[in-house]
Scaffold this motif. Structure first.
Motif, mmCIF file in Angstrom:
data_model
loop_
_atom_site.group_PDB
_atom_site.id
_atom_site.type_symbol
_atom_site.label_atom_id
_atom_site.label_comp_id
_atom_site.label_asym_id
_atom_site.label_seq_id
_atom_site.Cartn_x
_atom_site.Cartn_y
_atom_site.Cartn_z
ATOM 1 N N ILE A 150 0.867 -1.177 0.000
ATOM 2 C CA ILE A 150 0.000 0.000 0.000
ATOM 3 C C ILE A 150 0.907 1.231 0.000
ATOM 4 N N GLU A 151 0.820 2.018 -1.066
ATOM 5 C CA GLU A 151 1.656 3.201 -1.219
ATOM 6 C C GLU A 151 0.834 4.452 -0.928
ATOM 7 N N ASP A 152 1.274 5.202 0.051
ATOM 8 C CA ASP A 152 0.611 6.456 0.412
ATOM 9 C C ASP A 152 1.390 7.603 -0.213
ATOM 10 N N LYS A 153 0.787 8.264 -1.206
ATOM 11 C CA LYS A 153 1.435 9.371 -1.900
ATOM 12 C C LYS A 153 0.982 10.720 -1.358
ATOM 13 N N ASN A 154 0.308 10.713 -0.222
ATOM 14 C CA ASN A 154 -0.227 11.935 0.380
ATOM 15 C C ASN A 154 -1.443 12.443 -0.387
ATOM 16 N N TRP A 155 -1.303 12.642 -1.703
ATOM 17 C CA TRP A 155 -2.400 13.102 -2.546
ATOM 18 C C TRP A 155 -3.170 11.945 -3.170
ATOM 19 N N ALA A 156 -2.695 10.740 -2.977
ATOM 20 C CA ALA A 156 -3.326 9.548 -3.552
ATOM 21 C C ALA A 156 -2.865 8.338 -2.752
ATOM 22 N N VAL A 157 -3.612 7.244 -2.874
ATOM 23 C CA VAL A 157 -3.239 5.978 -2.233
ATOM 24 C C VAL A 157 -3.331 4.890 -3.294
ATOM 25 N N ALA A 158 -2.296 4.051 -3.368
ATOM 26 C CA ALA A 158 -2.246 3.006 -4.385
ATOM 27 C C ALA A 158 -2.031 1.641 -3.742
ATOM 28 N N MET A 159 -2.610 0.623 -4.360
ATOM 29 C CA MET A 159 -2.352 -0.756 -3.960
ATOM 30 C C MET A 159 -1.614 -1.458 -5.093
ATOM 31 N N HIS A 160 -0.435 -1.993 -4.769
ATOM 32 C CA HIS A 160 0.366 -2.749 -5.719
ATOM 33 C C HIS A 160 0.271 -4.232 -5.356
ATOM 34 N N ALA A 161 -0.065 -5.058 -6.341
ATOM 35 C CA ALA A 161 -0.175 -6.500 -6.105
ATOM 36 C C ALA A 161 0.639 -7.283 -7.124
ATOM 37 N N ARG A 162 1.681 -6.648 -7.645
ATOM 38 C CA ARG A 162 2.473 -7.267 -8.713
ATOM 39 C C ARG A 162 3.143 -8.557 -8.258
ATOM 40 N N PHE A 163 3.459 -8.649 -6.954
ATOM 41 C CA PHE A 163 4.161 -9.821 -6.441
ATOM 42 C C PHE A 163 3.229 -10.786 -5.710
ATOM 43 N N ALA A 164 1.931 -10.546 -5.801
ATOM 44 C CA ALA A 164 0.951 -11.442 -5.178
ATOM 45 C C ALA A 164 0.599 -12.586 -6.121
ATOM 46 N N GLU A 165 0.047 -13.634 -5.561
ATOM 47 C CA GLU A 165 -0.398 -14.765 -6.377
ATOM 48 C C GLU A 165 -1.548 -14.294 -7.255
ATOM 49 N N PRO A 166 -1.490 -14.489 -8.589
ATOM 50 C CA PRO A 166 -2.441 -13.850 -9.512
ATOM 51 C C PRO A 166 -3.917 -14.089 -9.204
ATOM 52 N N SER A 167 -4.305 -15.332 -8.942
ATOM 53 C CA SER A 167 -5.734 -15.592 -8.710
ATOM 54 C C SER A 167 -6.211 -14.947 -7.417
ATOM 55 N N GLU A 168 -5.365 -14.947 -6.409
ATOM 56 C CA GLU A 168 -5.712 -14.272 -5.157
ATOM 57 C C GLU A 168 -5.779 -12.769 -5.371
#
Length: 255
Positions: free
Chosen positions: A131-149
């Motif tokens: 979870i990336e907090d950019k102050n002006w935005a919040v992003a969720m990165h799941a690039r390294f998660a298991e794809p189906s999950e």
């Protein structure tokens, strides 16, 4: 796509004719390979030197336009004579030190905090999420998660974010195992149009280099001003770009 030699000719002809070139450059995936996470901020001295040399040319204007926070981009590219648009253009630093914040942070931050809390609860004890907090935005990165999950988790994360989108002046965007919520002004196309309007450069040739769907937002705006667009990376389908570099190193060599 046309050969890069045609792009080179257009830029060189523009400069030789005494007219300016305005470069709009994305950072991650365009000028530099992707870092494992956005928390990694390591300046590339070779890239800095390339951009410094360009920025010192009298008929070249440089604008970096990135999804990263402005503070991170300023560390990665510590040049004072360029325009830098962080968080897709919500926060903009002009040549020198003046910073323009195009959104009132306190108007959107409470909603972002609620989304951040919900997302953190959702991925608690799960691996491969950031979870990336950019102050002006919040992003969720799941690039390294298991794809189906990741598909299931991102579906739930989207539902959490959409509740806030429905309440206020926010926008939800996505990508490959990626979600981000932020201001509606966090749009590269809108930002480029805003810069054309507020910082006009007479008879300039706009040239935009980018790598993903966020950059695709800007290509029509660039084309409407008679400019050219360049896609960087392995993807060549579903793009409006007029030219293509296979990887960031090719674009850097060209610059």
């Amino acid at each position: 796509m046309p050969a890069i030699a045609e792009l080179t000719f257009q830029v060189q002809h523009q400069l030789a004719s005494g007219h300016p070139v305005w470069f709009f450059l994305d950072y991650d995936g365009t000028l530099a390979d992707f870092a494992p996470t956005r928390e990694i901020v390591e300046p590339d001295q070779n890239l800095i030197q390339i951009l410094r040399q360009l920025s010192q040319q009298p008929r070249i204007r440089l604008t970096l336009i990135s999804g990263r926070m402005l503070s991170q981009i300023r560390i990665l590219v510590p040049l004072e004579d360029i325009y830098v648009a962080g968080t897709y253009g919500v926060e903009v630093q002009l040549p020198g030190s003046k910073i323009i914040e195009r959104v009132q942070l306190n108007a959107i931050r409470p909603a972002l905090e609620r989304v951040k809390l919900g997302w953190n609860i959702l991925v608690k004890d799960l691996k491969g999420y950031f979870i990336e907090d950019k102050n002006w935005a919040v992003a969720m990165h799941a690039r390294f998660a298991e794809p189906s999950e990741a598909d299931r988790v991102l579906y739930q994360a989207r539902a959490i974010a959409l509740r806030e989108v429905e309440r206020g002046d926010l926008h939800l965007s996505g990508g490959d195992r990626f979600l981000e919520i932020g201001s509606k002004l966090a749009d590269k196309g809108e930002t480029v149009a805003w810069m054309f309007e507020n910082f006009p450069l007479s008879e300039a040739l706009p040239v935009y280099l980018g790598d993903d769907d966020k950059d695709e937002q800007a290509y029509p705006v660039i084309h409407a001003r008679g400019g050219v667009s360049v896609l960087v990376g392995p993807r060549i389908e579903n793009t409006q770009a007029g030219f293509h570099f296979k990887k960031p190193s090719q674009g850097r060599n060209w610059l």
